[in-house]
Design an enzyme around this catalytic site. Sequence first.
Site, PDB file in Angstrom:
ATOM      1  CG  ASP A   1       4.130  -6.123  -2.495  1.00 37.81           C
ATOM      2  OD1 ASP A   1       4.548  -5.704  -3.908  1.00 37.81           O
ATOM      3  OD2 ASP A   1       3.006  -4.963  -2.090  1.00 37.81           O
TER       4      ASP A   1
ATOM      5  CB  THR B   1       2.780 -10.191   5.532  1.00 38.05           C
ATOM      6  OG1 THR B   1       2.115  -8.896   5.029  1.00 38.05           O
ATOM      7  CG2 THR B   1       1.676 -11.191   6.245  1.00 38.05           C
TER       8      THR B   1
HETATM    9  P1  5GP Z   1       3.305  -7.610   1.863  1.00 36.38           P
HETATM   10  O1  5GP Z   1       4.231  -8.853   1.566  1.00 36.38           O
HETATM   11  O2  5GP Z   1       3.718  -6.308   1.456  1.00 36.38           O
HETATM   12  O3  5GP Z   1       3.525  -7.417   3.346  1.00 36.38           O
HETATM   13  O4  5GP Z   1       1.874  -7.923   1.899  1.00 36.38           O
HETATM   14  C1  5GP Z   1       1.207  -9.149   0.321  1.00 36.38           C
HETATM   15  C2  5GP Z   1       0.172  -8.253   0.940  1.00 36.38           C
HETATM   16  O5  5GP Z   1      -0.484  -7.598   0.410  1.00 36.38           O
HETATM   17  C3  5GP Z   1      -0.913  -9.080  -0.006  1.00 36.38           C
HETATM   18  O6  5GP Z   1      -1.506 -10.492   1.083  1.00 36.38           O
HETATM   19  C4  5GP Z   1      -1.509  -8.040  -0.906  1.00 36.38           C
HETATM   20  O7  5GP Z   1      -3.255  -8.463   0.116  1.00 36.38           O
HETATM   21  C5  5GP Z   1      -1.448  -6.745  -0.763  1.00 36.38           C
HETATM   22  N1  5GP Z   1      -1.011  -6.590  -1.901  1.00 36.38           N
HETATM   23  C6  5GP Z   1       0.507  -6.566  -2.686  1.00 36.38           C
HETATM   24  N2  5GP Z   1       0.489  -6.669  -3.673  1.00 36.38           N
HETATM   25  C7  5GP Z   1      -1.229  -6.680  -4.686  1.00 36.38           C
HETATM   26  C8  5GP Z   1      -0.946  -7.083  -5.283  1.00 36.38           C
HETATM   27  O8  5GP Z   1      -0.208  -6.913  -7.007  1.00 36.38           O
HETATM   28  N3  5GP Z   1      -2.686  -7.063  -5.718  1.00 36.38           N
HETATM   29  C9  5GP Z   1      -3.649  -7.218  -4.729  1.00 36.38           C
HETATM   30  N4  5GP Z   1      -4.850  -7.882  -5.345  1.00 36.38           N
HETATM   31  N5  5GP Z   1      -3.184  -6.969  -3.084  1.00 36.38           N
HETATM   32  C10 5GP Z   1      -1.848  -7.045  -3.340  1.00 36.38           C
END
Ligand code: 5GP
Length: 187
Positions: free
Chosen positions: A98, A102
């Site tokens: 996202d 992470t």
């Molecule tokens: P990022 O890329 O922001 O560090 O984190 C990704 C994490 O945010 C994912 O592992 C998930 O747990 C959560 N996340 C981000 N977008 C979504 C989404 O559209 N749906 C869900 N259920 N979780 C999301």
Amino acid sequence: MNSPDYRVVLDQQGVESSVARLAAELSEKYHDGVVLAAVLRGSVPFLSDLSRAMSIRSVVDFLAITKYERGTGRVRLLKDLDIDITDREVVIVEDIVDTGLTSGFLWGEFSRRSPRSLSICTFVDRPSARMVPVELDHIGVEIPDEFVVGYGLDYRGRYRNLRMLASVDADILASDPDAYVEALYVS
Ligand code: 5GP
């Protein structure tokens, strides 16, 4: 009460064919086996299907991270890998990338351990939300700026075990986390 609308991003068959494609890509690339490093807990269904669909040896290991608040940039390791990845071929397996916080954090963390190679395989990619640039080597499906649940992705623990991936309204879930249970579990 009427169930709110949702959009099927990938139905069960779509999920299966995406996983099969990714497994073929990885099997082709890593003849001598690979370490699949998966982030708990969202990537567990994907990891399980992916590792079994691959035709090469794999070792699976898990890590857990804590985020204080989504999007603030603060990530830390809650549970580290058990195995030493020095000189190993390593693939970070993610449910969704996202903001990239992470993946960016894990990339930095694992690079310091001198793996032979490091790449990222994510089931879902939402590039519009990116805050940190990350290079994704293997992507299951790219989605627009929508909130998705299913195939490991939860909302407060719900919807993780769905075999499909659905786009839902995050505002509706915020007021009722069970709002989509009836629609998504009976269809
Ligand atoms: P990022 O890329 O922001 O560090 O984190 C990704 C994490 O945010 C994912 O592992 C998930 O747990 C959560 N996340 C981000 N977008 C979504 C989404 O559209 N749906 C869900 N259920 N979780 C999301």
